[in-house]
Design a protein around this motif. Structure first.
Motif, PDB file in Angstrom:
ATOM      1  N   ASN A  87      32.184  62.978  26.964  1.00 54.82           N
ATOM      2  CA  ASN A  87      32.418  61.711  26.275  1.00 54.82           C
ATOM      3  C   ASN A  87      33.929  61.537  26.108  1.00 54.82           C
ATOM      4  O   ASN A  87      34.476  61.684  25.017  1.00 54.82           O
ATOM      5  N   GLY A  88      34.600  61.280  27.191  1.00 55.76           N
ATOM      6  CA  GLY A  88      36.053  61.103  27.155  1.00 55.76           C
ATOM      7  C   GLY A  88      36.779  62.438  27.163  1.00 55.76           C
ATOM      8  O   GLY A  88      36.172  63.510  26.993  1.00 55.76           O
ATOM      9  N   THR A  89      38.090  62.358  27.350  1.00 57.79           N
ATOM     10  CA  THR A  89      38.920  63.564  27.359  1.00 57.79           C
ATOM     11  C   THR A  89      38.799  64.311  26.037  1.00 57.79           C
ATOM     12  O   THR A  89      38.804  65.544  26.004  1.00 57.79           O
ATOM     13  N   GLN A  90      38.680  63.564  24.964  1.00 55.21           N
ATOM     14  CA  GLN A  90      38.683  64.217  23.650  1.00 55.21           C
ATOM     15  C   GLN A  90      37.546  65.234  23.553  1.00 55.21           C
ATOM     16  O   GLN A  90      37.732  66.331  23.053  1.00 55.21           O
ATOM     17  N   GLN A  91      36.379  64.873  24.042  1.00 57.99           N
ATOM     18  CA  GLN A  91      35.291  65.850  24.000  1.00 57.99           C
ATOM     19  C   GLN A  91      35.544  67.003  24.971  1.00 57.99           C
ATOM     20  O   GLN A  91      35.212  68.147  24.677  1.00 57.99           O
TER      21      GLN A  91
ATOM     22  N   GLY B 263      54.357  64.576  22.242  1.00 53.07           N
ATOM     23  CA  GLY B 263      53.121  64.841  22.965  1.00 53.07           C
ATOM     24  C   GLY B 263      51.940  64.064  22.393  1.00 53.07           C
ATOM     25  O   GLY B 263      52.098  63.206  21.522  1.00 53.07           O
ATOM     26  N   TYR B 264      50.793  64.433  22.935  1.00 52.49           N
ATOM     27  CA  TYR B 264      49.565  63.687  22.597  1.00 52.49           C
ATOM     28  C   TYR B 264      49.000  64.200  21.275  1.00 52.49           C
ATOM     29  O   TYR B 264      48.406  65.277  21.203  1.00 52.49           O
ATOM     30  N   ASP B 265      49.180  63.401  20.246  1.00 49.29           N
ATOM     31  CA  ASP B 265      48.825  63.783  18.883  1.00 49.29           C
ATOM     32  C   ASP B 265      47.374  64.235  18.733  1.00 49.29           C
ATOM     33  O   ASP B 265      47.076  65.188  18.024  1.00 49.29           O
TER      34      ASP B 265
ATOM     35  N   GLN C 285      53.987  61.732  31.559  1.00 54.09           N
ATOM     36  CA  GLN C 285      54.114  62.473  30.305  1.00 54.09           C
ATOM     37  C   GLN C 285      53.831  61.537  29.129  1.00 54.09           C
ATOM     38  O   GLN C 285      54.397  60.436  29.058  1.00 54.09           O
ATOM     39  N   PHE C 286      52.956  62.000  28.246  1.00 56.30           N
ATOM     40  CA  PHE C 286      52.659  61.172  27.082  1.00 56.30           C
ATOM     41  C   PHE C 286      53.507  61.655  25.918  1.00 56.30           C
ATOM     42  O   PHE C 286      53.452  62.820  25.553  1.00 56.30           O
ATOM     43  N   PRO C 287      54.325  60.786  25.321  1.00 55.22           N
ATOM     44  CA  PRO C 287      54.429  59.341  25.557  1.00 55.22           C
ATOM     45  C   PRO C 287      55.629  58.921  26.402  1.00 55.22           C
ATOM     46  O   PRO C 287      55.789  57.728  26.675  1.00 55.22           O
TER      47      PRO C 287
ATOM     48  N   GLU D 192      45.465  70.099  32.340  1.00 57.69           N
ATOM     49  CA  GLU D 192      46.195  68.957  32.893  1.00 57.69           C
ATOM     50  C   GLU D 192      45.493  67.675  32.465  1.00 57.69           C
ATOM     51  O   GLU D 192      44.381  67.395  32.921  1.00 57.69           O
ATOM     52  N   ASP D 193      46.126  66.921  31.582  1.00 56.18           N
ATOM     53  CA  ASP D 193      45.539  65.668  31.106  1.00 56.18           C
ATOM     54  C   ASP D 193      46.085  64.543  31.992  1.00 56.18           C
ATOM     55  O   ASP D 193      47.238  64.158  31.875  1.00 56.18           O
ATOM     56  N   ASP D 194      45.226  64.047  32.890  1.00 56.62           N
ATOM     57  CA  ASP D 194      45.650  63.004  33.848  1.00 56.62           C
ATOM     58  C   ASP D 194      44.976  61.707  33.419  1.00 56.62           C
ATOM     59  O   ASP D 194      43.991  61.293  34.000  1.00 56.62           O
ATOM     60  N   TYR D 195      45.510  61.095  32.385  1.00 57.78           N
ATOM     61  CA  TYR D 195      44.753  60.063  31.670  1.00 57.78           C
ATOM     62  C   TYR D 195      44.886  58.661  32.246  1.00 57.78           C
ATOM     63  O   TYR D 195      44.010  57.845  32.070  1.00 57.78           O
ATOM     64  N   ASP D 196      46.038  58.356  32.875  1.00 60.92           N
ATOM     65  CA  ASP D 196      46.179  56.952  33.293  1.00 60.92           C
ATOM     66  C   ASP D 196      46.865  56.780  34.646  1.00 60.92           C
ATOM     67  O   ASP D 196      47.337  55.688  34.954  1.00 60.92           O
TER      68      ASP D 196
ATOM     69  N   GLY E 296      40.013  64.328  33.164  1.00 61.72           N
ATOM     70  CA  GLY E 296      40.116  62.924  33.590  1.00 61.72           C
ATOM     71  C   GLY E 296      39.314  62.045  32.647  1.00 61.72           C
ATOM     72  O   GLY E 296      38.435  62.530  31.918  1.00 61.72           O
ATOM     73  N   THR E 297      39.618  60.752  32.657  1.00 59.94           N
ATOM     74  CA  THR E 297      38.928  59.839  31.747  1.00 59.94           C
ATOM     75  C   THR E 297      38.774  58.468  32.403  1.00 59.94           C
ATOM     76  O   THR E 297      39.585  58.096  33.259  1.00 59.94           O
ATOM     77  N   PHE E 298      37.744  57.744  31.984  1.00 59.49           N
ATOM     78  CA  PHE E 298      37.600  56.350  32.395  1.00 59.49           C
ATOM     79  C   PHE E 298      38.055  55.414  31.279  1.00 59.49           C
ATOM     80  O   PHE E 298      37.819  54.218  31.334  1.00 59.49           O
ATOM     81  N   SER E 299      38.688  55.985  30.248  1.00 60.08           N
ATOM     82  CA  SER E 299      39.111  55.159  29.106  1.00 60.08           C
ATOM     83  C   SER E 299      40.208  54.179  29.471  1.00 60.08           C
ATOM     84  O   SER E 299      40.355  53.149  28.814  1.00 60.08           O
ATOM     85  N   LYS E 300      41.012  54.519  30.468  1.00 55.74           N
ATOM     86  CA  LYS E 300      42.101  53.610  30.875  1.00 55.74           C
ATOM     87  C   LYS E 300      41.694  52.841  32.125  1.00 55.74           C
ATOM     88  O   LYS E 300      41.953  51.657  32.247  1.00 55.74           O
ATOM     89  N   SER E 301      41.046  53.554  33.058  1.00 51.46           N
ATOM     90  CA  SER E 301      40.698  52.874  34.306  1.00 51.46           C
ATOM     91  C   SER E 301      39.563  51.869  34.087  1.00 51.46           C
ATOM     92  O   SER E 301      39.468  50.884  34.813  1.00 51.46           O
TER      93      SER E 301
ATOM     94  N   LEU F  24      33.521  53.036  26.644  1.00 47.92           N
ATOM     95  CA  LEU F  24      32.453  53.668  27.435  1.00 47.92           C
ATOM     96  C   LEU F  24      32.319  55.136  27.060  1.00 47.92           C
ATOM     97  O   LEU F  24      31.279  55.748  27.267  1.00 47.92           O
ATOM     98  N   ARG F  25      33.392  55.739  26.525  1.00 49.97           N
ATOM     99  CA  ARG F  25      33.445  57.174  26.210  1.00 49.97           C
ATOM    100  C   ARG F  25      32.970  57.996  27.414  1.00 49.97           C
ATOM    101  O   ARG F  25      31.985  58.732  27.326  1.00 49.97           O
ATOM    102  N   MET F  26      33.676  57.831  28.481  1.00 50.17           N
ATOM    103  CA  MET F  26      33.280  58.539  29.695  1.00 50.17           C
ATOM    104  C   MET F  26      34.490  59.252  30.278  1.00 50.17           C
ATOM    105  O   MET F  26      35.516  58.627  30.535  1.00 50.17           O
TER     106      MET F  26
HETATM  107  C1  LIG Z   1      47.532  61.260  26.478  1.00 46.30           C
HETATM  108  C2  LIG Z   1      46.118  60.779  26.490  1.00 46.30           C
HETATM  109  N1  LIG Z   1      45.182  61.541  27.054  1.00 46.30           N
HETATM  110  C3  LIG Z   1      43.900  61.142  27.122  1.00 46.30           C
HETATM  111  C4  LIG Z   1      43.506  59.949  26.574  1.00 46.30           C
HETATM  112  C5  LIG Z   1      42.062  59.518  26.732  1.00 46.30           C
HETATM  113  O1  LIG Z   1      41.267  59.987  25.762  1.00 46.30           O
HETATM  114  P1  LIG Z   1      39.703  59.668  25.798  1.00 46.30           P
HETATM  115  O2  LIG Z   1      39.234  59.922  27.191  1.00 46.30           O
HETATM  116  O3  LIG Z   1      39.127  60.603  24.818  1.00 46.30           O
HETATM  117  O4  LIG Z   1      39.541  58.232  25.427  1.00 46.30           O
HETATM  118  C6  LIG Z   1      44.428  59.142  25.945  1.00 46.30           C
HETATM  119  C7  LIG Z   1      43.993  57.915  25.304  1.00 46.30           C
HETATM  120  O5  LIG Z   1      44.651  57.302  24.523  1.00 46.30           O
HETATM  121  C8  LIG Z   1      45.772  59.554  25.912  1.00 46.30           C
HETATM  122  O6  LIG Z   1      46.712  58.802  25.351  1.00 46.30           O
END
Ligand SMILES: Cc1ncc(COP(=O)(O)O)c(C=O)c1O
Length: 495
Positions: A201-205, A227-229, A271-273, A299-303, A329-334, A339-341
């Motif tokens: 359910n998303g990267t967070q899970q 970094g990613y809080d 790199q976030f942010p 490796e967080d490849d989020y967007d 990987g995540t579909f949260s941006k794409s 969707l939490r995928m």
């Molecule tokens: C750095 C970073 N990684 C991952 C995500 C995606 O997280 P999730 O897939 O849990 O929505 C985000 C979303 O804001 C992000 O900023």
């Protein structure tokens, strides 16, 4: 209506029913106008005689808690609903039959094991409307192909209505794992087998599952700073000691990673942010560092599916020869964050543990959604959406870059980046400005964005603005950046 009445204690049953109803009215479970169960039905439910219930109802009616309407039953009165629940011995009642209602106890404060008030609220529904929406990391929902999605979801629901309902595979729908493997091969030159993929359910899970299976309390996790809080707080919530590692123009500074780090969390593509890509040299250095220390890299490849450079760098995962990079990987941006995928690509040695952890956590995600997404990918709809959305985001990004230059260039410069849905503008040397001073006033004026300093684990070594363009409409960009410039002029000082 389901009414819970505890008749397990010995004693007067009419009194127990009376007390349960007074309590339910007092604490708001029964509200003014609510209809009570018919006496016969409640008596049958509770296994008592109708007279027992009738006597309790009569007393409640006599005391004004209930009113009866002929043929319609008994209702909670408006006056009763304003009476608080019995709170202590003074309110105890000698019920019909002579037994005493137990005193209600004051609620105790349950303490979570750590403080959980560290995160800003992710939902912005409390905020007023934004005419210039530079919020970070949000795709434009109006670009999402809802019609195609609706068709695929209906199809899945139709198929499921004919199949026996069981629990599904914790690693995720096999068709989606296969589709994701194909997508990663085509779009990210990654060699991933469906069996290496775990849908989340998303990267967070995904990060939560990784922390469960990899980290002991006290283990050191190295995280880019800024970094990613949410990753930082997630690892902390699992008891890890999170160390902030600085980032320079090439990415995370590998020599500053503590030697005992068990896991390194990094965002090499964007790199976030800050937005910079990690250089090839730094990627090699990081991989070698991890191999020598037997550490894991996440490796967080989020967007990076939205790319604006001629030749993208490969993911770390594609360079890894020793199998210590776990790709998130995540579909949260794409697609859409709601969707939490998302998914993890993990080495075969870790997949069984991750699968078991997922099963313990929530068994699996919503498999009808997963199957619909699989069809979305295999029908080519994801590729088409990414192509169309990239063209829109490219125009917004170009407008942002020239607007930053034109309106904010005196104080800030855009950090070079080539992917994603946001840009960071860093203070020029010698300019002093606290981004926290302008984020609030800008938001009150309908302009949303984030400050760079807020993304540091401790005191910021550099400040600036983090500006998303996923939801920024093209015709609002110039005016929005000009509005930010007016605030910057007010708060910034130059040498
Ligand atoms: C750095 C970073 N990684 C991952 C995500 C995606 O997280 P999730 O897939 O849990 O929505 C985000 C979303 O804001 C992000 O900023």
């Amino acid at each position: 209506m389901d009414l819970w009445v505890d008749l397990s204690a010995r004693g007067n049953r009419t009194a127990a029913i009376y007390r349960a109803l007074v309590q339910a009215i007092g604490d708001g479970r029964l509200r003014a106008g609510d209809r009570l169960p018919p006496m016969r039905a409640l008596a049958a439910d509770l296994g008592v005689s109708r007279t027992t219930v009738a006597t309790a109802y009569e007393r409640l009616t006599a005391e004004g808690y209930l009113a009866g309407r002929v043929g319609a039953g008994s209702f909670v009165t408006a006056a009763a609903a304003t009476v608080p629940a019995p709170a202590g011995p003074a309110a105890t009642d000698t019920a019909p039959g002579g037994d005493v209602a137990p005193a209600a106890t004051a609620p105790i404060a349950l303490r979570p094991k750590t403080s959980w008030d560290f995160l800003p609220d992710a939902t912005s529904s409390r905020d007023g409307p934004l005419w210039a929406d530079f919020r970070v990391g949000l795709p434009d929902p109006t670009l999402f192909p809802f019609d195609a999605w609706r068709r695929l979801i209906s199809n899945e629901l139709r198929l499921r209505s004919r199949s026996p309902g069981t629990y599904d595979e914790p690693a995720g729908d096999p068709a989606l794992r296969e589709a994701v493997a194909g997508h990663l091969g085509r779009s990210r030159s990654m060699r991933a087998m469906p069996d290496d993929i775990l849908i989340t359910n998303g990267t967070q899970q995904g990060l939560d599952l990784l922390a469960r299976v990899l980290l002991e309390p006290g283990d050191v996790v190295a995280l880019e700073d800024p970094g990613y809080d949410r990753a930082r707080e997630l690892f902390r919530s699992h008891g890890a000691t999170v160390t902030a590692v600085p980032v320079d123009a090439e990415g995370i500074v590998v020599q500053r990673i503590p030697p005992q780090a068990r896991l390194v969390f990094s965002t090499p593509s964007h790199q976030f942010p800050l937005g910079i890509p990690m250089s090839l040299q730094r990627r090699r250095e990081l991989l070698q560092w991890a191999a020598e220390r037997d550490a894991v890299i996440v490796e967080d490849d989020y967007d990076s599916e939205f790319r604006f450079a001629a030749r993208p760098l490969e993911p770390l995962h594609a360079l890894d020869r020793s199998g210590r990079v776990i790709y998130a990987g995540t579909f949260s941006k794409s697609l859409l964050p709601t969707l939490r995928m998302g998914y993890l690509v993990a080495p075969p040695s870790l997949v069984p543990a991750l699968r078991a952890a997922r099963q313990l956590a929530d068994w699996h995600g919503v498999t009808a959604l997963q199957s619909a997404l699989a069809a979305f990918i295999t029908e080519g709809l994801l590729a088409g959406h990414l192509r169309r959305a990239s063209a829109v985001y490219r125009r917004r990004r170009e407008a942002m870059l020239s607007g930053i230059d034109e309106h904010l260039g005196e104080w800030l410069e855009a950090v070079p980046s080539a992917a994603g849905l946001h840009l960071t503008a860093r203070l020029r040397p010698g300019v002093s400005l606290r981004s926290a001073d302008i984020v609030g006033p800008a938001r009150a004026a309908g302009i949303g964005f984030e400050g760079l300093a807020a993304h540091f684990a401790g005191p910021a070594t550099v400040d600036g603005l983090v500006l998303g363009y996923g939801t920024a409409q093209l015709d609002s960009i110039d005016g929005g950046l000009a509005g930010i410039a007016r605030l910057v002029r007010r708060f910034a000082s130059s040498p």
